[in-house]
Motif scaffolding. Structure first.
Motif, PDB file in Angstrom:
ATOM      1  N   GLN A 391       0.837  -1.188   0.000  1.00  0.00           N
ATOM      2  CA  GLN A 391       0.000   0.000   0.000  1.00  0.00           C
ATOM      3  C   GLN A 391       0.871   1.237   0.000  1.00  0.00           C
ATOM      4  O   GLN A 391       2.008   1.209   0.469  1.00  0.00           O
ATOM      5  CB  GLN A 391      -0.824   0.003   1.299  1.00  0.00           C
ATOM      6  N   SER A 392       0.321   2.326  -0.511  1.00  0.00           N
ATOM      7  CA  SER A 392       1.019   3.605  -0.437  1.00  0.00           C
ATOM      8  C   SER A 392       0.076   4.570   0.280  1.00  0.00           C
ATOM      9  O   SER A 392      -1.058   4.765  -0.152  1.00  0.00           O
ATOM     10  CB  SER A 392       1.332   4.083  -1.855  1.00  0.00           C
ATOM     11  N   ASN A 408      -0.209  -3.157  19.765  1.00  0.00           N
ATOM     12  CA  ASN A 408      -1.210  -4.167  19.373  1.00  0.00           C
ATOM     13  C   ASN A 408      -1.356  -4.280  17.859  1.00  0.00           C
ATOM     14  O   ASN A 408      -2.228  -5.015  17.361  1.00  0.00           O
ATOM     15  CB  ASN A 408      -2.565  -3.864  20.023  1.00  0.00           C
ATOM     16  N   ASP A 409      -0.502  -3.544  17.104  1.00  0.00           N
ATOM     17  CA  ASP A 409      -0.470  -3.597  15.634  1.00  0.00           C
ATOM     18  C   ASP A 409      -1.729  -3.072  14.946  1.00  0.00           C
ATOM     19  O   ASP A 409      -1.896  -3.244  13.740  1.00  0.00           O
ATOM     20  CB  ASP A 409      -0.180  -5.027  15.129  1.00  0.00           C
ATOM     21  N   LYS A 410      -2.635  -2.435  15.709  1.00  0.00           N
ATOM     22  CA  LYS A 410      -3.858  -1.935  15.070  1.00  0.00           C
ATOM     23  C   LYS A 410      -3.637  -0.590  14.382  1.00  0.00           C
ATOM     24  O   LYS A 410      -4.406  -0.210  13.503  1.00  0.00           O
ATOM     25  CB  LYS A 410      -4.963  -1.787  16.119  1.00  0.00           C
ATOM     26  N   PHE A 411      -2.610   0.155  14.822  1.00  0.00           N
ATOM     27  CA  PHE A 411      -2.413   1.509  14.292  1.00  0.00           C
ATOM     28  C   PHE A 411      -0.986   1.705  13.790  1.00  0.00           C
ATOM     29  O   PHE A 411      -0.053   1.064  14.274  1.00  0.00           O
ATOM     30  CB  PHE A 411      -2.664   2.557  15.394  1.00  0.00           C
ATOM     31  N   LEU A 412      -0.868   2.619  12.826  1.00  0.00           N
ATOM     32  CA  LEU A 412       0.443   3.107  12.403  1.00  0.00           C
ATOM     33  C   LEU A 412       0.420   4.617  12.567  1.00  0.00           C
ATOM     34  O   LEU A 412      -0.514   5.287  12.103  1.00  0.00           O
ATOM     35  CB  LEU A 412       0.706   2.739  10.932  1.00  0.00           C
ATOM     36  N   LEU A 413       1.447   5.147  13.242  1.00  0.00           N
ATOM     37  CA  LEU A 413       1.533   6.582  13.477  1.00  0.00           C
ATOM     38  C   LEU A 413       2.687   7.144  12.643  1.00  0.00           C
ATOM     39  O   LEU A 413       3.746   6.534  12.557  1.00  0.00           O
ATOM     40  CB  LEU A 413       1.789   6.840  14.972  1.00  0.00           C
ATOM     41  N   LEU A 423      -2.595   9.309  11.820  1.00  0.00           N
ATOM     42  CA  LEU A 423      -2.816   8.012  12.465  1.00  0.00           C
ATOM     43  C   LEU A 423      -3.581   7.130  11.487  1.00  0.00           C
ATOM     44  O   LEU A 423      -4.591   7.556  10.923  1.00  0.00           O
ATOM     45  CB  LEU A 423      -3.618   8.219  13.759  1.00  0.00           C
ATOM     46  N   TRP A 424      -3.073   5.915  11.273  1.00  0.00           N
ATOM     47  CA  TRP A 424      -3.660   5.008  10.286  1.00  0.00           C
ATOM     48  C   TRP A 424      -4.122   3.743  10.996  1.00  0.00           C
ATOM     49  O   TRP A 424      -3.392   3.184  11.805  1.00  0.00           O
ATOM     50  CB  TRP A 424      -2.615   4.653   9.210  1.00  0.00           C
ATOM     51  N   ARG A 425      -5.374   3.311  10.682  1.00  0.00           N
ATOM     52  CA  ARG A 425      -5.913   2.143  11.353  1.00  0.00           C
ATOM     53  C   ARG A 425      -5.951   0.961  10.388  1.00  0.00           C
ATOM     54  O   ARG A 425      -6.215   1.122   9.208  1.00  0.00           O
ATOM     55  CB  ARG A 425      -7.330   2.459  11.826  1.00  0.00           C
ATOM     56  N   LYS A 426      -5.655  -0.216  10.953  1.00  0.00           N
ATOM     57  CA  LYS A 426      -5.629  -1.426  10.134  1.00  0.00           C
ATOM     58  C   LYS A 426      -7.054  -1.930   9.936  1.00  0.00           C
ATOM     59  O   LYS A 426      -7.788  -2.122  10.894  1.00  0.00           O
ATOM     60  CB  LYS A 426      -4.784  -2.492  10.837  1.00  0.00           C
ATOM     61  N   GLN A 427      -7.437  -2.095   8.666  1.00  0.00           N
ATOM     62  CA  GLN A 427      -8.754  -2.645   8.322  1.00  0.00           C
ATOM     63  C   GLN A 427      -8.484  -4.059   7.825  1.00  0.00           C
ATOM     64  O   GLN A 427      -7.812  -4.217   6.815  1.00  0.00           O
ATOM     65  CB  GLN A 427      -9.344  -1.854   7.161  1.00  0.00           C
ATOM     66  N   ASP A 428      -8.963  -5.064   8.531  1.00  0.00           N
ATOM     67  CA  ASP A 428      -8.655  -6.411   8.051  1.00  0.00           C
ATOM     68  C   ASP A 428      -9.711  -6.876   7.074  1.00  0.00           C
ATOM     69  O   ASP A 428     -10.888  -6.933   7.404  1.00  0.00           O
ATOM     70  CB  ASP A 428      -8.552  -7.398   9.218  1.00  0.00           C
ATOM     71  N   ALA A 435      -5.168  -3.610   5.315  1.00  0.00           N
ATOM     72  CA  ALA A 435      -5.108  -2.325   4.628  1.00  0.00           C
ATOM     73  C   ALA A 435      -5.256  -1.245   5.686  1.00  0.00           C
ATOM     74  O   ALA A 435      -6.057  -1.378   6.606  1.00  0.00           O
ATOM     75  CB  ALA A 435      -6.237  -2.227   3.608  1.00  0.00           C
ATOM     76  N   PHE A 436      -4.451  -0.200   5.549  1.00  0.00           N
ATOM     77  CA  PHE A 436      -4.504   0.870   6.542  1.00  0.00           C
ATOM     78  C   PHE A 436      -5.224   2.073   5.963  1.00  0.00           C
ATOM     79  O   PHE A 436      -5.030   2.416   4.795  1.00  0.00           O
ATOM     80  CB  PHE A 436      -3.085   1.280   6.955  1.00  0.00           C
TER      81      PHE A 436
END
Length: 610
Positions: A391-392, A408-413, A423-428, A435-436
């Motif tokens: 992803q970009s 907890n690997d749910k977010f990327l800052l 702040l990016w959230r992981k959508q499974d 995908a974030f």
């Protein structure tokens, strides 16, 4: 008043070193130059006798000068010319004199260091008195980008020699007790010789890896000696020696890492089996314990190794030689025999890589590069299984300065030079993998920082994150674990949870310990541009952010701090100290730091004293 009395011609290029020695009534002067030669001159007093009748004996020309006050005449003769070096001789030193029976004795021994990668010991032959090469410590720095030695010294008793080389490294040799002509390399301290840009703990907390502008990646670990109780840290491998200044790294599990330099490619490295065996020998950690981590690493096919070995047998001096180490390796081995194989290159960025992070389950890497436009400031996500681009993430307008996955690997800052964070959230979704999507950010209206945000980190429970900026402010934001509205935008719920902490100087690094203080407070380390490191604790007390929620615990004094900007801070993930058997003791924490002053430091922090 200095008076010019004599010129000693002889050297044909720049003179690089001169040193006097007193031997009985005589003076000796050793000189070395870029003409690859060493000259030894003898100065002695000339008795006022009647000139001898002319005889035909061949004599060296004497240079004579007289000291007016005492009316003494001295003669200077060339004692010897030593030719043995094949390149510029940078240094020449006499073995130090020692006192014997009440008088000072000067050993007739000199040491020279040259750009031809050798250090030579010279002394006069017992029978003939001719100066000869007694021992040449030709250092095995066979390798591409190395130059020779700048300087050397004897130890006071002459049983050891130390030299330093072009690559900022010290080399130490000790005279063998049986065969005096044999000199063996010894364990010596080493480190980066330029700014250290990033440092990371191994996930298990047994070693650290650092990268620097000296174009190297270095691995330091505690050395467990059989009898000693004291644990000392040493460089035990140099996994990467590069042609570009190194910038950042992230561990992918225990024996893999990805690093970025001033180039557009990210490179992934994997520890060879030889490293893991040596690591076990040096640190005393049993192989079985280490190998449980190695199972996830693909085993390389044997035929590759065979062809590799046949080539390296033909050219033994330039290829990697697997070594069995029981102590930290000397510099010549670090330069070429402790490299890790590069297993992957990741192409996708348009400018020099600036930061990289790996999530805690070691499945996704995030990276960003230098950028002055929005399209270049994209964060790229990569899969560690396929090494493909996942992803970009487009949001920031200028360079993203640091990336951090929540525990907890749910977010990327991401924090950026454009003074905002995202702040990016992981959508499974099962089909495409993780995908974030952007779920919160600051913009011109909501931003608190007024200058570049250099650094960020998460609290261990993934509830809050911290940002530190050139505007001297440190802020904790949250909460990130609140239920989300249908739109998935959390910008309203993620706000400053702490009062603005004024650190007193530009903040260049922040890190939060994964282990809490005994009273349940978060332990925060803040590194400043001045080199200072300050430890705080923080806990939210009420609804409104309060200054009282911050406690300053320790402000490190100048002797412990860095001399220039702190580039990165990184807490060990578990309580206890690496190399000690106090892994279960919850008293100690360890903090690794690196700075522009070329230093990597490891601090023991007693959390009960905070």
């Amino acid at each position: 008043q200095f008076q010019k009395t004599l010129i000693l011609p002889g050297h044909e290029d720049w003179i690089r070193g001169i040193e006097w020695a007193t031997c009985g009534e005589d003076l000796f002067l050793a000189s070395c130059a870029q003409d690859c030669l060493i000259r030894i001159w003898k100065v002695c007093t000339k008795s006022k006798q009647i000139p001898e009748t002319e005889d035909d004996t061949v004599r060296l020309k004497e240079n004579v000068f007289t000291v007016k006050d005492t009316d003494t005449t001295y003669a200077v003769t060339l004692e010897s010319v030593l030719a043995g070096h094949e390149n510029w001789v940078y240094a020449v030193h006499w073995q130090p004199s020692f006192s014997k029976d009440g008088s000072m004795q000067q050993p007739m021994r000199i040491l020279s260091a040259s750009m031809d990668k050798t250090v030579i010991i010279w002394e006069p032959d017992k029978e003939t008195g001719v100066w000869l090469e007694q021992a040449s410590v030709r250092v095995g720095e066979v390798g591409g980008n190395t130059l020779g030695f700048f300087d050397c010294q004897f130890s006071p008793d002459g049983s050891m020699i130390v030299a330093h080389a072009f690559h900022g490294a010290l080399h130490l040799w000790k005279q063998a007790t049986v065969n005096k002509k044999e000199w063996t390399p010894q364990v010596v301290i080493s480190g980066h010789f330029n700014s250290v840009e990033d440092v990371k703990w191994d996930p298990e907390g047994e070693f650290i890896i650092s990268v620097g502008s000296d174009q190297t990646t270095r691995l330091f670990a505690p050395w467990k000696r059989k009898q000693e109780t004291e644990v000392t840290w040493h460089e035990i491998a140099r996994p990467q020696v590069h042609g570009y200044d190194m910038r950042c790294l992230a561990m992918i599990g225990r024996f893999q890492f990805v690093s970025g330099a001033d180039e557009k490619v990210l490179r992934v490295f994997r520890a060879p089996k030889n490293f893991i065996e040596n690591f076990s020998n040096i640190t005393g950690i049993p192989m079985e314990k280490l190998c449980s981590h190695v199972r996830d690493m693909a085993v390389q096919p044997a035929e590759d190794e065979e062809t590799f070995n046949t080539i390296s047998n033909q050219y033994p001096e330039i290829y990697f030689q697997p070594l069995i180490l029981t102590e930290p390796p000397p510099e010549d081995h670090l330069l070429q025999n402790t490299l890790w194989p590069e297993i992957q290159k990741l192409y996708g960025h348009g400018y020099e890589i600036f930061c990289v992070a790996c999530n805690n389950s070691n499945t996704v890497i995030a990276s960003a590069c230098k950028a002055s436009k929005k399209e270049h400031a994209a964060i790229i996500l990569w899969s560690t299984r396929s090494w493909k681009k996942l992803q970009s993430l487009l949001f920031h307008n200028l360079t993203v300065t640091q990336l951090a996955f929540s525990p907890n690997d749910k977010f990327l800052l991401a924090v950026s030079r454009d003074r905002s964070w995202s702040l990016w959230r992981k959508q499974d979704s099962s089909e495409t993998g993780p995908a974030f999507s952007c779920c919160a950010y600051t913009d011109k209206n909501t931003a608190v920082h007024s200058r570049i945000i250099w650094s960020c980190d998460w609290t261990p429970d993934s509830k809050y994150f911290i940002t530190g900026s050139r505007d001297k402010k440190v802020i904790i934001w949250g909460q990130c674990d609140l239920p989300v509205t249908t739109e998935g935008n959390m910008s309203d719920s993620v706000k400053p949870c702490s009062a603005v902490l004024d650190a007193g100087d530009s903040v260049t690094a922040v890190s939060i310990s994964r282990v809490l203080a005994p009273d349940g407070r978060y332990i925060v380390a803040v590194g400043l541009e001045s080199g200072k490191i300050i430890l705080y604790t923080w806990k939210q007390s009420g609804q409104e952010p309060a200054v009282a929620d911050w406690t300053t615990c320790v402000e490190m004094d100048n002797s412990q701090s860095h001399a220039l900007a702190v580039k990165r801070l990184c807490w060990r993930h578990h309580a206890g100290r690496a190399g000690h058997n106090d892994q279960n003791s919850s008293e100690w924490l360890q903090l690794a730091s690196c700075g522009a002053d070329h230093c990597v430091k490891i601090f023991n922090v007693n959390r009960f004293a905070l």
